[in-house]
Structure formats: structure tokens, C-alpha cells
Enzyme design. Structure first.
Site, PDB file in Angstrom:
ATOM      1  N   LYS A 251      -1.842  -1.522  -3.719  1.00 38.69           N
ATOM      2  CA  LYS A 251      -2.817  -0.430  -3.744  1.00 38.69           C
ATOM      3  C   LYS A 251      -2.005   0.849  -3.836  1.00 38.69           C
ATOM      4  O   LYS A 251      -1.198   1.147  -2.958  1.00 38.69           O
ATOM      5  CB  LYS A 251      -3.676  -0.430  -2.474  1.00 38.69           C
ATOM      6  CG  LYS A 251      -4.599   0.778  -2.355  1.00 38.69           C
ATOM      7  CD  LYS A 251      -5.317   0.804  -1.017  1.00 38.69           C
ATOM      8  CE  LYS A 251      -6.154   2.077  -0.866  1.00 38.69           C
ATOM      9  NZ  LYS A 251      -6.827   2.154   0.472  1.00 38.69           N
TER      10      LYS A 251
ATOM     11  N   TYR B  51       0.856  -1.190   0.000  1.00 38.47           N
ATOM     12  CA  TYR B  51       0.000   0.000   0.000  1.00 38.47           C
ATOM     13  C   TYR B  51       0.888   1.235   0.000  1.00 38.47           C
ATOM     14  O   TYR B  51       1.543   1.535   1.000  1.00 38.47           O
ATOM     15  CB  TYR B  51      -0.922  -0.035   1.232  1.00 38.47           C
ATOM     16  CG  TYR B  51      -1.896   1.118   1.360  1.00 38.47           C
ATOM     17  CD1 TYR B  51      -2.195   1.965   0.294  1.00 38.47           C
ATOM     18  CD2 TYR B  51      -2.536   1.347   2.567  1.00 38.47           C
ATOM     19  CE1 TYR B  51      -3.095   3.010   0.426  1.00 38.47           C
ATOM     20  CE2 TYR B  51      -3.444   2.392   2.721  1.00 38.47           C
ATOM     21  CZ  TYR B  51      -3.719   3.212   1.646  1.00 38.47           C
ATOM     22  OH  TYR B  51      -4.609   4.257   1.797  1.00 38.47           O
TER      23      TYR B  51
END
Length: 310
Positions: free
Chosen positions: A163, A134
């Protein structure tokens, strides 16, 4: 690794005393599954993870797995700025039976690229679960470079996805170009869902999908079947709803919006604060005007599409 097209970064429901509301969690999960979520992230930023204790996170992991009952994948947010603590949380999540973990870049202590590489490798090596990285520089103060992401994807077999909330399409393009074909990138910015698809993103890890998950699925499906014009039209109508979900520090707006559609999620924990009356009215007006229009638009364009293929 493919977790679907729309992954919801799920809020954590709290009761009137500020405790995790387990019954509301079950109902929220059912709502998300019924409204377009292909997977959910539990105990991420939107889930107010910084305010949750290890014990609360462990219970959330366990209950979320139980309530989803295998219907969709569960991704546990186990990232923190301590490598040791991230390993501990990841092992708790694995014991709870989650399908994958999501690890944010370490915040506040601001490691360099080598530090981030070793952090992610150490945590990933401690588990057999698939790992989603992330990258969220706006919250953590560090940016995971495309080269570092590519090295992790190449060197660590269970690092399978990222992400990316950098908001930088050029950076996303570089990540997709440098990583293996089975490594997936998900946008972390709702309003970049459609643009990110155009450079090769797999989908979106979304906050707005609590409210417009079905509509976001329709937009993505239109783009993937080659109807870019329809997808763009839906995108333009969805963006004001997405903006409303971030009109105040998240997740206060989306929790207010959930209450407006009769989904119980409670308030937020300090240091987050609930919406003011004016902020709440803004969210209400956007939902009232946009949701009705968007859903009518989808029905109309579906009819047109069916006429074409028939």
C-alpha cells in the site's frame, strides 16, 4: 497478490464508553461487504491502531474473521516501530485466522533503508501469511524506496503487495516497474485511485469506501473496460467526497459520515477528537449533494453503456 480492487481500511467502532463495540463491528462489516469492499484492513491507522491494546487488537482480529465468515479477505494491521512487537502482533493475527497482514514502515525511530529491509524481512519470515507493506511517509517520517521494496519482493517469498501512500506517482511507477508481475501495488490515497490505475496499480486501500465503495468500484470497472472518459467523470464527482473524508484528522470525518448514513461506529479515542459542528456540517453538505448526483450519474451512464453493447 490480488486482494480485489477496493480494500477498505476499516474504522474501529467504539461504544459510548470508548470500548470496542463488537455488535457494531459485525454490522459495519456487513455494510462494507454490501457496499463494494473486496477486502478489509482491521486495526490499521483508520482503525485507530495506536490507541488499541494488544488484547483489543487480538479480539478485533478474531471477531473480524468470524464476522466476515470467509466472504472477503481480512488483512490485519500488525505494523509498529518495534520489530519484536510487530512479530508478536503478526503471530496473534495468524492465530486468529486472518488472510494477510499489513506492515507499516517503522515510525518515530526513523530507520534507514537497511533497517527497514531487515524489519520487514524479520516479521515476514516469522509468518506464513502473505504480507502487504505500507509506505506512508507523511505519518511515519520515513520513505520506503522503490529499490528496497523491489529487494523485499524478490528476497522474501511471502511479501506480496504494498500500500503506497507516498502520493508520488513517479515513485509508484518505479515500484511497479521493479517488482515481479505478481507483486501488487495499491494506492493509499483515495483521490489518486484513478491516476494510480493508469500507471499499473491494482486498486485502492481506501477510507472513503466506507461511504462510496460501490461508486469507487464503478469508476475502477469503467477504467478497466476501457471507458476512461466515464471513469474520469466519476472521478471528478467522487473527489469532493474523498476530500470531505479528510477535512479533519482521520477517522473523525468518516465516523461522522457513517453516522449520517445510519451505520454505527461511535466516536474517536484521544488524542483524536470528534468533528466540530462546522466540520460536521461540511461533511453533511458534501454527502447530501454529491451522493445523490453520483448515484444518478452511474444509473444514467449504465443505461448508455447497455445501449452501446446491445
Amino acid at each position: 497478490m490480488n486482494f480485489g480492487k477496493v480494500i477498505t481500511a476499516m474504522v474501529t467502532p467504539f461504544d459510548e464508553n470508548g470500548n470496542v463495540d463488537t455488535l457494531a463491528l459485525r454490522d459495519l462489516i456487513n455494510h462494507l461487504i454490501a457496499n463494494g469492499s473486496d477486502a478489509i484492513v482491521v486495526s490499521g491507522t483508520t482503525g485507530e491502531a495506536p490507541t488499541l491494546s494488544h488484547e483489543e487488537k487480538a479480539a478485533l482480529f478474531k471477531n473480524t474473521v468470524q464476522f466476515t465468515c470467509g466472504r472477503i479477505p481480512v488483512i490485519a494491521g500488525t505494523g509498529t516501530n518495534s520489530t519484536h512487537a510487530a512479530v508478536e502482533l503478526t503471530l496473534l493475527a495468524e492465530q486468529a485466522g486472518v488472510d494477510a497482514v499489513m506492515l507499516s514502515t517503522p515510525y518515530y525511530n526513523k530507520p534507514n533503508q537497511q533497517g527497514m529491509y531487515l524489519h520487514f524481512k524479520t516479521v515476514a519470515d516469522a509468518t506464513s501469511l502473505p504480507v502487504m507493506l505500507y509506505n506512508v511517509p507523511g505519518r511515519t517520517g520515513v520513505h520506503l524506496n522503490a529499490d528496497t521494496t523491489a529487494a523485499l519482493a524478490s528476497d522474501v517469498t511471502n511479501i506480496k503487495s504494498i500500500k503506497d501512500a507516498s502520493g508520488d506517482l513517479d515513485h509508484m511507477t518505479a515500484v511497479i516497474s521493479l517488482t515481479p508481475d505478481d507483486f501488487t501495488l495499491y494506492s493509499g490515497d483515495d483521490s489518486l485511485t484513478l491516476p494510480s490505475l493508469s500507471v499499473g496499480a491494482e486498486g485502492i486501500v481506501s477510507v472513503s469506501s466506507h461511504i462510496i465503495g460501490t461508486e469507487m468500484q464503478a469508476m475502477i470497472a469503467a477504467y478497466n473496460r476501457g471507458d476512461a472518459k466515464y471513469a474520469a467523470k466519476l472521478h471528478r464527482e467522487l473527489v469532493p467526497v474523498m476530500e470531505a473524508m479528510f477535512s479533519a484528522p482521520s477517522p473523525a470525518p468518516v465516523k461522522a459520515a457513517l453516522r449520517m448514513i445510519d451505520v454505527k461506529a461511535g466516536s474517536v479515542r484521544l488524542p483524536m477528537t470528534p468533528l466540530t459542528a462546522e466540520e460536521e456540517q461540511l461533511v453533511f453538505q458534501v454527502l447530501q449533494h454529491k451522493l445523490i448526483f453520483i448515484r444518478c450519474l452511474i444509473k444514467q451512464l449504465k443505461k448508455q453503456f447497455l445501449k452501446v453493447i446491445n
